[in-house]
Design a protein around this motif. Structure first.
Motif: not given
Ligand SMILES: Cc1ncc(COP(=O)(O)O)c(C=O)c1O
Length: 441
Positions: A248-261
């Protein structure tokens, strides 16, 4: 009772449980197996994993972040991406070099230089990506490619070098990186067996475009199953993220949603492509034919705790190697001993031994003797991989006659140096080696 209190009680019980389990693991010479490798852990790993289970996040989360931060500091490398095995790390490394996001991606039919004495999933990703492996011989004793021979393998189709640091022994990285730069080649270091080894003061895995690591229990630290791919290159890191996560096009090293759903990702609905509706959610936009090669946060929790023990593990591996080296150096008439190049500080995966062709015994004799006495041995992975059934019909090129690789297939094996081999186990190994050699005096 509150949750915190219950957690504390669970952790106390784990400490009790671990103490009982440990008692059962006492070494009895001749009866207990001396493994070549294995899990070395205590209650701390159990507690951290249970903590991850109680969190019940399951997919990569808090412990992924903790592990990546600690690992990138340890190696001094910019990006760490966790995967579910060293094989997956290798697959992603090669696949990433074919990404259309790169200015000059590798193309079908182009060549990748690699040793013929290798591990299957170092080679397979080259073939699976429709690239042509070019096999080079190794040297007896280092069990790595000779840099000069590597240079002679380069032709106009060569695009990359894929190098395992065999059993943790460093390749000649300064010369190899120079050759790669002169010829515009990508370098992937398979450091699956080489965590903690250094060349010229720098950790292996951090010289090339990519370094790959395995955290299978036999390796220097474990996640049960697991691996990592490291790079200092921002675009290569993004490509690997994408390919690891379904493409997928999401390539952030860490998804913002992991820290704050509950957070709103600012990038989710603003990704522009030619053919998709303007409001298309980036989480469902695919820029690669990807995979899903992620481990769980429970695995990351185990790795995080193991990494804290790693400085001690390194010392123990080096000590065990030295003890075996001192013993085997008395029998150099029979055995070719392992050696490292100048500037190398190996953190050995194991102790490789090649039985000399003129010795009065064969590899089979010593391997069977050790195994009968409960000392585990292993062969140098696939040996000459071209002789293995799976690779009989592949397209390849080879340089020279791979004479040493063929010798390794017939005469080389290894025994363990892992930190689970303590004083008693080592005393037993030395006794048995002496007993074996004495028969042929
Ligand atoms: C050199 C090398 N590369 C790759 C791998 C694959 O790692 P994994 O078992 O985690 O898939 C191994 C496994 O032992 C290995 O020794």
């Amino acid at each position: 009772m509150d949750k915190r209190k219950i957690k504390e009680q669970i952790f106390e019980k784990i400490i009790e449980y671990y103490a009982l389990k440990k008692e059962e693991e006492r070494f009895v010479p001749g009866e207990s197996k001396v493994h070549f490798a294995g899990r070395v852990y205590d209650y701390k790993e159990m507690i951290t994993m249970v903590d991850a289970v109680l969190d019940f996040w399951l997919t990569l989360g808090k412990y992924d972040r903790l592990f990546r931060d600690a690992f990138s500091k340890f190696l001094d490398v910019k990006h760490v991406i966790l995967v579910n095995s060293g094989s997956s790390a290798n697959l992603l490394a090669i696949s990433a070099l074919k990404s259309s996001q790169l200015e000059h991606p590798l193309k079908k039919g182009e060549e990748v230089i690699t040793p013929a004495a290798t591990f299957p999933t170092t080679l397979s990703p080259i073939i699976q990506n429709n690239l042509i492996p070019v096999f080079v011989d190794i040297e007896l004793g280092t069990y790595n490619i000779n840099a000069k021979e590597l240079e002679s393998a380069i032709c106009e189709k060569t695009r990359a070098i894929f190098l395992p640091h065999t059993l943790g022994n460093p390749n000649e990285m300064d010369v190899i990186m120079e050759i790669a730069a002169e010829n515009n080649l990508y370098v992937i270091e398979d450091a699956c067996d080489a965590l903690g080894s250094k060349y010229d003061g720098r950790f292996l895995g951090t010289f090339g475009d990519f370094g790959t690591f395995s955290f299978y229990p036999a390796h220097h630290i474990t996640m049960g199953e697991g691996g990592a791919i490291v790079t200092n290159n921002d675009s290569l890191s993004s490509i690997v993220h994408s390919m690891r996560d379904w493409g997928r096009a999401c390539t952030c090293p860490e998804c913002i949603l992991v820290k704050d759903p509950n957070a709103m990702c600012p990038l989710r609905f603003s990704y522009k492509t030619e053919d998709l509706p303007e409001d298309y959610d980036k989480r469902y936009i695919y820029i690669h034919e990807g995979y899903n090669l992620k481990p769980t946060d429970i695995q990351a929790a185990l790795g995080y705790e193991q990494l804290k023990k790693f400085p001690d593990f390194m010392k123990k591996r080096r000590q065990n190697f030295e003890i075996l080296y001192d013993e085997f150096s008395k029998y150099e008439d029979y055995f070719i001993l392992p050696y490292s190049l100048p500037k190398s500080e190996p953190c050995w995966f194991a102790f490789p031994i090649t039985v000399r062709e003129n010795a009065r015994f064969k590899r089979r004799d010593i391997v069977q003797f050790l195994e009968r006495n409960n000392i585990e041995t292993r062969l140098l992975f696939a040996g000459n991989i071209l002789n293995q059934p799976a690779y009989k019909n592949i397209a390849y090129r080879k340089v020279g006659n791979l004479a040493n690789t063929n010798k390794v297939m017939k005469h080389t094996f290894f025994i363990g140096v892992y930190p689970g081999i303590g004083e008693e186990e080592m005393k037993y190994i030395l006794e048995k080696i002496r007993e074996f050699v004495w028969r042929y005096k």
